[in-house]
Motif scaffolding. Structure first.
Motif, PDB file in Angstrom:
ATOM      1  N   ALA A   7       0.831  -1.204   0.000  1.00 15.35           N
ATOM      2  CA  ALA A   7       0.000   0.000   0.000  1.00 15.35           C
ATOM      3  C   ALA A   7       0.865   1.253   0.000  1.00 15.35           C
ATOM      4  CB  ALA A   7      -0.918   0.011   1.218  1.00 15.35           C
ATOM      5  N   ALA A   8       1.915   1.218   0.825  1.00 13.71           N
ATOM      6  CA  ALA A   8       2.807   2.375   0.907  1.00 13.71           C
ATOM      7  C   ALA A   8       3.478   2.604  -0.440  1.00 13.71           C
ATOM      8  CB  ALA A   8       3.853   2.144   1.992  1.00 13.71           C
ATOM      9  N   GLU A   9       3.912   1.521  -1.043  1.00 16.58           N
ATOM     10  CA  GLU A   9       4.603   1.646  -2.320  1.00 16.58           C
ATOM     11  C   GLU A   9       3.675   2.250  -3.371  1.00 16.58           C
ATOM     12  OE1 GLU A   9       6.569  -1.706  -5.020  1.00 16.58           O
ATOM     13  OE2 GLU A   9       7.641  -1.175  -3.186  1.00 16.58           O
ATOM     14  N   GLU A  10       2.414   1.767  -3.350  1.00 12.16           N
ATOM     15  CA  GLU A  10       1.445   2.257  -4.320  1.00 12.16           C
ATOM     16  C   GLU A  10       1.243   3.758  -4.168  1.00 12.16           C
ATOM     17  OE1 GLU A  10      -2.914   0.674  -5.236  1.00 12.16           O
ATOM     18  OE2 GLU A  10      -1.199  -0.583  -5.758  1.00 12.16           O
ATOM     19  N   ARG A  11       1.211   4.220  -2.937  1.00 10.54           N
ATOM     20  CA  ARG A  11       0.955   5.630  -2.690  1.00 10.54           C
ATOM     21  C   ARG A  11       2.072   6.507  -3.264  1.00 10.54           C
ATOM     22  NH1 ARG A  11       0.330   6.290   3.200  1.00 10.54           N
ATOM     23  NH2 ARG A  11      -1.219   4.669   2.925  1.00 10.54           N
ATOM     24  N   PHE A  12       3.311   6.002  -3.217  1.00  9.65           N
ATOM     25  CA  PHE A  12       4.430   6.836  -3.669  1.00  9.65           C
ATOM     26  C   PHE A  12       4.877   6.536  -5.084  1.00  9.65           C
ATOM     27  CE2 PHE A  12       4.791   6.971   0.992  1.00  9.65           C
ATOM     28  CZ  PHE A  12       4.621   8.331   1.140  1.00  9.65           C
ATOM     29  N   SER A  13       4.367   5.414  -5.639  1.00 10.51           N
ATOM     30  CA  SER A  13       4.807   5.079  -6.990  1.00 10.51           C
ATOM     31  C   SER A  13       4.174   6.040  -7.981  1.00 10.51           C
ATOM     32  CB  SER A  13       4.413   3.644  -7.327  1.00 10.51           C
ATOM     33  OG  SER A  13       3.027   3.597  -7.539  1.00 10.51           O
ATOM     34  N   ILE A  14       4.857   6.254  -9.091  1.00 10.67           N
ATOM     35  CA  ILE A  14       4.334   7.178 -10.094  1.00 10.67           C
ATOM     36  C   ILE A  14       3.590   6.395 -11.157  1.00 10.67           C
ATOM     37  CG2 ILE A  14       4.997   8.806 -11.900  1.00 10.67           C
ATOM     38  CD1 ILE A  14       7.340   9.593  -9.999  1.00 10.67           C
ATOM     39  N   ASN A  15       2.323   6.745 -11.275  1.00  5.85           N
ATOM     40  CA  ASN A  15       1.467   6.040 -12.218  1.00  5.85           C
ATOM     41  C   ASN A  15       1.439   6.840 -13.521  1.00  5.85           C
ATOM     42  OD1 ASN A  15      -0.692   5.089 -13.677  1.00  5.85           O
ATOM     43  ND2 ASN A  15      -2.021   4.823 -11.894  1.00  5.85           N
ATOM     44  N   PRO A  16       1.915   6.273 -14.621  1.00 10.44           N
ATOM     45  CA  PRO A  16       2.025   7.038 -15.876  1.00 10.44           C
ATOM     46  C   PRO A  16       0.679   7.593 -16.347  1.00 10.44           C
ATOM     47  CG  PRO A  16       2.983   4.832 -16.090  1.00 10.44           C
ATOM     48  CD  PRO A  16       2.390   4.902 -14.724  1.00 10.44           C
ATOM     49  N   ALA A  17      -0.399   6.843 -16.103  1.00  8.83           N
ATOM     50  CA  ALA A  17      -1.716   7.315 -16.560  1.00  8.83           C
ATOM     51  C   ALA A  17      -2.111   8.598 -15.836  1.00  8.83           C
ATOM     52  CB  ALA A  17      -2.761   6.230 -16.319  1.00  8.83           C
ATOM     53  N   ARG A  18      -1.790   8.628 -14.521  1.00  7.53           N
ATOM     54  CA  ARG A  18      -2.130   9.809 -13.730  1.00  7.53           C
ATOM     55  C   ARG A  18      -1.307  11.012 -14.164  1.00  7.53           C
ATOM     56  NH1 ARG A  18      -5.844   8.998 -10.395  1.00  7.53           N
ATOM     57  NH2 ARG A  18      -6.137  10.764  -9.003  1.00  7.53           N
ATOM     58  N   VAL A  19      -0.022  10.758 -14.441  1.00  3.12           N
ATOM     59  CA  VAL A  19       0.852  11.844 -14.895  1.00  3.12           C
ATOM     60  C   VAL A  19       0.289  12.438 -16.183  1.00  3.12           C
ATOM     61  CG1 VAL A  19       3.155  12.415 -15.756  1.00  3.12           C
ATOM     62  CG2 VAL A  19       2.898  10.876 -13.788  1.00  3.12           C
ATOM     63  N   GLY A  20      -0.089  11.542 -17.090  1.00  2.00           N
ATOM     64  CA  GLY A  20      -0.656  11.987 -18.367  1.00  2.00           C
ATOM     65  C   GLY A  20      -1.900  12.823 -18.149  1.00  2.00           C
ATOM     66  N   LEU A  21      -2.766  12.363 -17.214  1.00  2.00           N
ATOM     67  CA  LEU A  21      -4.017  13.070 -16.937  1.00  2.00           C
ATOM     68  C   LEU A  21      -3.753  14.494 -16.467  1.00  2.00           C
ATOM     69  CD1 LEU A  21      -7.137  12.995 -16.486  1.00  2.00           C
ATOM     70  CD2 LEU A  21      -6.638  12.263 -14.152  1.00  2.00           C
ATOM     71  N   TYR A  22      -2.829  14.605 -15.492  1.00  4.22           N
ATOM     72  CA  TYR A  22      -2.576  15.949 -14.952  1.00  4.22           C
ATOM     73  C   TYR A  22      -1.884  16.845 -15.966  1.00  4.22           C
ATOM     74  CZ  TYR A  22      -4.442  14.758 -10.439  1.00  4.22           C
ATOM     75  OH  TYR A  22      -5.303  14.405  -9.455  1.00  4.22           O
ATOM     76  N   LEU A  23      -1.010  16.273 -16.801  1.00  5.56           N
ATOM     77  CA  LEU A  23      -0.376  17.076 -17.853  1.00  5.56           C
ATOM     78  C   LEU A  23      -1.441  17.617 -18.806  1.00  5.56           C
ATOM     79  CD1 LEU A  23       2.938  15.201 -18.751  1.00  5.56           C
ATOM     80  CD2 LEU A  23       2.668  17.466 -17.714  1.00  5.56           C
ATOM     81  N   THR A  24      -2.383  16.735 -19.171  1.00  2.86           N
ATOM     82  CA  THR A  24      -3.448  17.168 -20.082  1.00  2.86           C
ATOM     83  C   THR A  24      -4.296  18.268 -19.450  1.00  2.86           C
ATOM     84  OG1 THR A  24      -3.521  14.871 -20.771  1.00  2.86           O
ATOM     85  CG2 THR A  24      -5.264  16.305 -21.600  1.00  2.86           C
ATOM     86  N   LEU A  25      -4.664  18.027 -18.181  1.00  6.26           N
ATOM     87  CA  LEU A  25      -5.482  19.028 -17.493  1.00  6.26           C
ATOM     88  C   LEU A  25      -4.762  20.369 -17.420  1.00  6.26           C
ATOM     89  CD1 LEU A  25      -7.067  16.986 -14.567  1.00  6.26           C
ATOM     90  CD2 LEU A  25      -8.206  17.884 -16.586  1.00  6.26           C
ATOM     91  N   GLY A  26      -3.459  20.308 -17.070  1.00  7.34           N
ATOM     92  CA  GLY A  26      -2.663  21.535 -16.993  1.00  7.34           C
ATOM     93  C   GLY A  26      -2.610  22.224 -18.344  1.00  7.34           C
ATOM     94  N   GLY A  27      -2.408  21.426 -19.393  1.00  7.13           N
ATOM     95  CA  GLY A  27      -2.342  21.980 -20.744  1.00  7.13           C
ATOM     96  C   GLY A  27      -3.637  22.681 -21.116  1.00  7.13           C
ATOM     97  N   LEU A  28      -4.769  22.040 -20.785  1.00 12.02           N
ATOM     98  CA  LEU A  28      -6.076  22.625 -21.105  1.00 12.02           C
ATOM     99  C   LEU A  28      -6.285  23.936 -20.352  1.00 12.02           C
ATOM    100  CD1 LEU A  28      -8.391  19.481 -21.201  1.00 12.02           C
ATOM    101  CD2 LEU A  28      -7.886  21.034 -23.087  1.00 12.02           C
ATOM    102  N   LEU A  29      -5.807  23.935 -19.096  1.00 10.30           N
ATOM    103  CA  LEU A  29      -5.942  25.128 -18.270  1.00 10.30           C
ATOM    104  C   LEU A  29      -5.220  26.300 -18.927  1.00 10.30           C
ATOM    105  CD1 LEU A  29      -7.136  25.769 -15.415  1.00 10.30           C
ATOM    106  CD2 LEU A  29      -4.795  25.654 -14.586  1.00 10.30           C
ATOM    107  N   VAL A  30      -3.965  26.061 -19.347  1.00  9.17           N
ATOM    108  CA  VAL A  30      -3.177  27.101 -20.010  1.00  9.17           C
ATOM    109  C   VAL A  30      -3.869  27.532 -21.299  1.00  9.17           C
ATOM    110  CG1 VAL A  30      -0.979  27.582 -21.159  1.00  9.17           C
ATOM    111  CG2 VAL A  30      -1.020  26.316 -18.980  1.00  9.17           C
ATOM    112  N   PHE A  31      -4.345  26.527 -22.036  1.00  9.15           N
ATOM    113  CA  PHE A  31      -4.976  26.794 -23.329  1.00  9.15           C
ATOM    114  C   PHE A  31      -6.171  27.736 -23.179  1.00  9.15           C
ATOM    115  CE2 PHE A  31      -8.065  25.616 -26.638  1.00  9.15           C
ATOM    116  CZ  PHE A  31      -7.284  25.824 -27.776  1.00  9.15           C
TER     117      PHE A  31
END
Lengths: 297, 388
Positions: A7-31
């Motif tokens: 559980a601890a590992e999961e919390r700190f591991s970087i999930n590529p799908a989540r990274v992609g989601l936040y990058l997209t959201l950030g991009g849309l925000l700027v746009f």
């Protein structure tokens, strides 16, 4: 490995799908925010500064409030004109829409469906298709040639305001009626039957029961209609025509603001756009709470 | 105050495909001034439609409605001088309790405001809701809303009250309290009342008379005890009473009723001897339905006559004051019938029991039409018209 470690590992591991989601959201925000940021920054720059600095970066030495001062003084008469037709047309279309929806939903008579279909069809008539008939109609009616303008000492260009009230009210009724209808369909039938047994006529039942219970939907419709009518340029252009007219609405003046043969004053145009948008923002703030209730139902 | 007459009332609905659905068919009831009539039946039997026709919320396809000496079926609801209490209460949510109760008087009369005020205060006092007058319906409990709905009807002093399952949204305890209170109110006000319910307990306990409907047709109009002891047909017999009457399909063979379940004639489990009188009331009928109420079946020690049957107890439902026994003619019989015995009597599941079916308590119905051929004899003749 124990489950706690996993559980601890999961919390700190970087999930590529989540990274992609936040990058997209950030991009849309700027746009979406970049144009507004550009607008605000540009509206506060002198024409020289607009030419020499990046549109996204504020300029300290080129800072000015002159654009806003000019925009307000140029647009103020237009804003008054716009209010003169936007307020009555908004209220009238909401009121008539509510009447129509009540008659089509909460009363019972033959041929309701046919009339309802006409209302639905009314929503889908493109404005462009009616421009010519509309101008013909009003030139036949000849509102500006009536003696009343001279009697009251008002410029007969204000006939255009009356024409805009009629036009916007007429074109607003179908969508308002459909919005109210969906709201009224959820109303308790037994409650209205009870009112009938209590002796209330169809008219009284509307005034004392349906109308007071419609407040949230009125907020939705008022905000929607006011924004639509305030922002409309097409009917204003066709019915009032000249930017120089005494009755010119704000959209018509805004279209010509800061544009001259020597070049476009971008700062002034941006400032004008923000000033012209203020009343619609004010309406949102005013009816916001009721609006949320109305949308939720 | 006035009497209400329904004369051959019929309602035909036209559905979307143009087909016709008969919801109410030729219902005639004469409701006396001040009477409490309960319209009862299973859902979809047309009882609510009948009520809505009286109210004027539904048009009448055929027939007449008379109130006193006026014909009212062509009048608008507001001109009929009728008040209705709805199942959902149908209160006006944006008005206070006072506003809700004043509304009808304000709309239908010229009464001055201070008189309305006094009248609403009085009615609210009578119903025990005086302290709620300035609240809105959303701040009230279900029982309180119910009272407001009643108050709204009472305050108008109409000729007739119509009530459409007004107690069905209340919890069981409150419902039985309100049942008594409603009856007392109706007696005090002495206003003609038509009350619709699907609950036969409500019908039995509240009505001066009950009208039983099924499939849009009137089955019987009678006092509760009449309907219970002298049902007009098999439907009424099965609908009134809890647990329901036991029914057995039988064939008439001389002086014996031979059990012959419909569609499965080989599975007959008993034959029941009948007297000459009973035989006579059957006349030429060859197939009939034998009915016996659970409380009329006695559990005895040993079989002594042809009307005592050896059975096995399948299930016991203890109710406290009494036990409902589900009996089968043999241990593995799928078909069971119900007998009610005293609550103090110890009965075990699986135990054998002898069921006595007294001839004086049996009902016989025509197998085809369902019409009653013979009802139970009443040892106490006053039972049809109870005296208090």
């Amino acid at each position: 490995m124990s489950t706690v470690d996993e559980a601890a590992e999961e919390r700190f591991s970087i999930n590529p799908a989540r990274v992609g989601l936040y990058l997209t959201l950030g991009g849309l925000l700027v746009f979406f925010l970049a144009p507004i940021e550009t607008g605000v920054v540009t509206s506060l720059k002198t024409p020289d500064a607009v030419g020499t600095t990046s549109p996204l970066v504020p300029s300290v030495e080129g800072f000015t409030l002159d654009n806003y001062a000019t925009a307000v003084s140029e647009l103020l008469p237009g804003m008054v004109n716009s209010l003169l037709y936007a307020v009555p047309a908004t209220i009238l279309s909401a009121l008539f829409g509510s009447f129509a929806a009540y008659g089509l939903t909460l009363t019972d008579w033959r041929g309701q469906i046919g009339v309802l279909l006409l209302f639905v069809a009314g929503i889908f008539i493109p404005y462009q298709a009616v421009l010519v008939p509309l101008t013909r109609l009003f030139s036949v009616l000849g509102l500006s040639t009536l003696g009343i303008w001279g009697l009251l000492g008002i410029d007969n260009a204000y006939a255009g305001i009356v024409e805009l009230i009629i036009t916007h009210t007429a074109y607003g009724i179908p969508i308002c009626a459909i919005l109210f209808r969906s709201y009224y369909k959820g109303m308790s039938e037994e409650m209205l039957e009870s009112a009938r047994l209590d002796g209330a006529t169809v008219r009284r039942a509307y005034r004392r029961i349906v109308f007071p219970l419609s407040t949230p939907m009125f907020a939705v419709v008022l905000i929607y209609q006011f924004t639509q009518i305030w922002n409309d340029l097409l009917f204003a252009l066709v019915l009032v025509q000249a930017e120089s007219s005494a009755a010119a609405p704000v959209t018509l003046i805004l279209a010509g603001l800061g544009a001259s043969q020597s070049g476009t004053i971008f700062g002034l145009r941006m400032a004008g756009a923000f000033v012209a948008a203020l009343p619609t923002l004010a309406v949102y703030v005013l009816f916001g709470e009721e609006f949320a209730k109305g949308v939720a139902t | 105050m006035a009497r209400l007459e329904l004369d051959d009332l019929t309602k035909v609905f036209t559905d979307d495909d143009g087909g016709e659905v008969v919801a109410v068919e030729e219902v005639s009831i004469d409701i006396a001034d001040g009477e409490f009539l309960v319209l009862v039946g299973p859902s979809g039997c047309g009882k609510s439609t009948t009520l809505r026709m009286i109210a004027g919320l539904e048009t009448v396809s055929d027939g007449r409605i008379r109130l006193g000496d006026r014909v009212i079926d062509d009048k608008k609801p507001q001109d009929r001088d009728i008040a209705m209490v709805f199942q959902s209460y149908a209160l006006y949510p944006h008005m206070t309790v006072r506003g809700n109760m004043s509304f009808g008087l304000e709309e239908s009369t010229e009464m001055p405001d201070d008189e309305i005020r006094t009248l609403v205060d009085d009615t609210a006092g009578m119903l025990g809701i005086a302290e709620l007058l300035e609240r809105t319906p959303t701040e009230l409990s279900g029982g309180q809303r119910q009272r407001v709905a009643l108050g709204r009807a009472i305050v108008r002093e109409p000729e007739v009250f119509l009530m459409d399952e007004p107690l069905s949204n209340l919890d069981a305890k409150l419902r039985s309290e309100m049942r008594t209170e409603l009856q007392r109110l109706q007696e005090d006000l002495d206003t003609t009342t038509v009350y619709v319910t699907h609950d036969q307990t409500e019908a039995m306990t509240m009505g001066d008379r009950i009208a039983i409907l099924n499939d849009g047709r009137l089955q019987q109009v009678a006092t509760p005890l009449e309907a219970y002891h002298q049902p007009a047909n098999r439907f009424v017999a099965g609908f009134i009473g809890e647990p329901s009457m036991n029914f057995f399909d039988v064939e008439v063979q001389g002086d014996q009723l031979v059990h012959a379940p419909a569609g499965d004639t080989s599975a007959g489990e008993f034959s029941y001897p009948i007297s000459a009188d009973t035989r006579e009331s059957l006349q030429a009928t060859s197939r009939a339905t034998l009915g016996i109420r659970p409380e009329d079946i006695e559990i005895v020690g040993a079989a002594e006559s042809g009307r005592d049957f050896d059975t096995t107890v399948d299930v016991v439902e203890p109710m406290g004051d009494e036990n409902n026994l589900y009996l089968g003619f043999s241990a593995d019989s799928e078909r069971t019938f119900v007998a009610t015995v005293g609550g103090m009597r110890r009965v075990e599941e699986g135990q054998p029991a002898v069921a006595r079916v007294p001839e004086s308590a049996i009902h016989l119905f025509d197998a085809d039409t369902g019409e009653a051929l013979q009802n139970r004899t009443l040892r106490d003749a006053a039972a049809t018209e109870p005296e208090l």
